[in-house]
Scaffold this active site. Sequence first.
Site, PDB file in Angstrom:
ATOM      1  N   THR A 125       0.853  -1.194   0.000  1.00  0.00           N
ATOM      2  CA  THR A 125       0.000   0.000   0.000  1.00  0.00           C
ATOM      3  C   THR A 125       0.882   1.234   0.000  1.00  0.00           C
ATOM      4  O   THR A 125       1.899   1.271   0.709  1.00  0.00           O
ATOM      5  CB  THR A 125      -0.972   0.092   1.194  1.00  0.00           C
ATOM      6  OG1 THR A 125      -1.485   1.430   1.255  1.00  0.00           O
ATOM      7  CG2 THR A 125      -0.345  -0.205   2.538  1.00  0.00           C
ATOM      8  N   ILE A 126       0.493   2.221  -0.785  1.00  0.00           N
ATOM      9  CA  ILE A 126       1.258   3.472  -0.753  1.00  0.00           C
ATOM     10  C   ILE A 126       1.093   4.132   0.614  1.00  0.00           C
ATOM     11  O   ILE A 126       1.911   4.932   1.007  1.00  0.00           O
ATOM     12  CB  ILE A 126       0.847   4.454  -1.871  1.00  0.00           C
ATOM     13  CG1 ILE A 126      -0.602   4.921  -1.718  1.00  0.00           C
ATOM     14  CG2 ILE A 126       1.100   3.874  -3.245  1.00  0.00           C
ATOM     15  CD1 ILE A 126      -0.912   6.186  -2.504  1.00  0.00           C
ATOM     16  N   ASP A 127       0.012   3.785   1.336  1.00  0.00           N
ATOM     17  CA  ASP A 127      -0.285   4.460   2.602  1.00  0.00           C
ATOM     18  C   ASP A 127       0.650   4.055   3.749  1.00  0.00           C
ATOM     19  O   ASP A 127       0.700   4.726   4.767  1.00  0.00           O
ATOM     20  CB  ASP A 127      -1.725   4.161   3.041  1.00  0.00           C
ATOM     21  CG  ASP A 127      -2.750   4.689   2.061  1.00  0.00           C
ATOM     22  OD1 ASP A 127      -2.384   5.535   1.229  1.00  0.00           O
ATOM     23  OD2 ASP A 127      -3.910   4.248   2.120  1.00  0.00           O
TER      24      ASP A 127
HETATM   25  O1  F6P Z   1      -5.561   2.502   0.090  1.00  0.00           O
HETATM   26  C1  F6P Z   1      -4.787   3.170  -0.812  1.00  0.00           C
HETATM   27  C2  F6P Z   1      -5.471   4.418  -1.287  1.00  0.00           C
HETATM   28  O2  F6P Z   1      -4.582   4.994  -2.210  1.00  0.00           O
HETATM   29  C3  F6P Z   1      -5.898   5.434  -0.214  1.00  0.00           C
HETATM   30  O3  F6P Z   1      -4.889   6.270   0.221  1.00  0.00           O
HETATM   31  C4  F6P Z   1      -7.005   6.178  -0.904  1.00  0.00           C
HETATM   32  O4  F6P Z   1      -7.906   6.736   0.010  1.00  0.00           O
HETATM   33  C5  F6P Z   1      -7.656   5.105  -1.695  1.00  0.00           C
HETATM   34  O5  F6P Z   1      -6.675   4.136  -1.959  1.00  0.00           O
HETATM   35  C6  F6P Z   1      -8.283   5.580  -2.986  1.00  0.00           C
HETATM   36  O6  F6P Z   1      -8.868   4.491  -3.591  1.00  0.00           O
HETATM   37  P1  F6P Z   1      -9.585   4.497  -5.004  1.00  0.00           P
HETATM   38  O7  F6P Z   1      -8.509   4.581  -6.032  1.00  0.00           O
HETATM   39  O8  F6P Z   1     -10.285   3.190  -5.068  1.00  0.00           O
HETATM   40  O9  F6P Z   1     -10.492   5.660  -5.012  1.00  0.00           O
END
Ligand code: F6P
Length: 341
Positions: A125-127
């Site tokens: 995860t980038i997070d």
């Molecule tokens: O979980 C990784 C993430 O990049 C979060 O930081 C972000 O809120 C979410 O995914 C966005 O997801 P999506 O691309 O499905 O809108």
Amino acid sequence: MRVGVLTGGGDCPGLNAVIRAIVRKGVPEYGFSFLGFRDGWRGPLEALTKPLDIPAVRGILPRGGTILGSSRTNPFAIEDGVQRIRRTLQNLGVDALIAIGGEDTLGVATKLHEAGVNIVGVPKTIDNDLAGTDYTFGFDTAVNIAVDAIDRLHTTAESHHRALIVEVMGRHAGWIALHAGMAGGASAILIPEVRFDIDQVCKWVESRFQLEYAPIIVVAEGAIPKEGEAVLHSSAKDAFGHVRLGGIGDWLAHQIEERTGQEARTTVLGHVQRGGTPSARDRWLATRFGLHAIDAIAEGKWGQMIALRGADIVTVPLSEATQQIKVVDPALYAEAEVFFG
Ligand code: F6P
């Protein structure tokens, strides 16, 4: 042994490096064969597959995204989901699964393991908010992209005497904001873990202008004002119950303009942070995760997740890693605060 591989949740740079390492070690060293499942848990649910052998993984190391595709499908939100996955694995002769994902994908992996599926997890995860591992791959690339943006915003902010706000990803954890904000010399960093005081943010903005510099505020999408709620792009929930965040940057710009009279604009980095080629560090980490994931499969370490601890790659129980997310320690945030204003 026949091993299924899938990538689930939000994509991130380095996924292909993991897939490549798994296959490049698994075929010659263990004599395993592989089957790719497409689009996260939708693959085993609907028997959507992709051949996965050494020729299929040639040239993918530096490529962003995932050759297997991804989705936020939750088999536990679907009737008969678990039985359908079992049936697919049995019909296709798949003995074990490697699930590469974040809290949601690995949360499903944890429950499937408890239901008796042979499974090993790889954290992505980038997070960087997965517990059990010091870092996830994708994070370093995202931080570098954000820092590059902040550096560029500094120069235009100075030319126009504007406050510039950079909204980065981070739903529940402010790791990207913290690292990018510190590396980029932000005048304030706002993260979901610490509710912010808008009056204080405005004071930092004003003091920065008094020094004849233009302030850059880095805000995580999940940051919340002291008196208020998270700003939502939409309240509709995905299969894992997440709402879509977004808009805190614009909210801040509006508040700063109203309260200080200074011009403020927002840049939302969004999916730019998740796209493109992985950094050298993420390629290295993802490759090591892949190599150790296939060792874990060979050793029958079902229900384990590959993790980085210091410089070592270890395995930790999936159940431990997915119990709660890893948030920013207040002591780390306090380090960054020294530079606010
Ligand atoms: O979980 C990784 C993430 O990049 C979060 O930081 C972000 O809120 C979410 O995914 C966005 O997801 P999506 O691309 O499905 O809108």
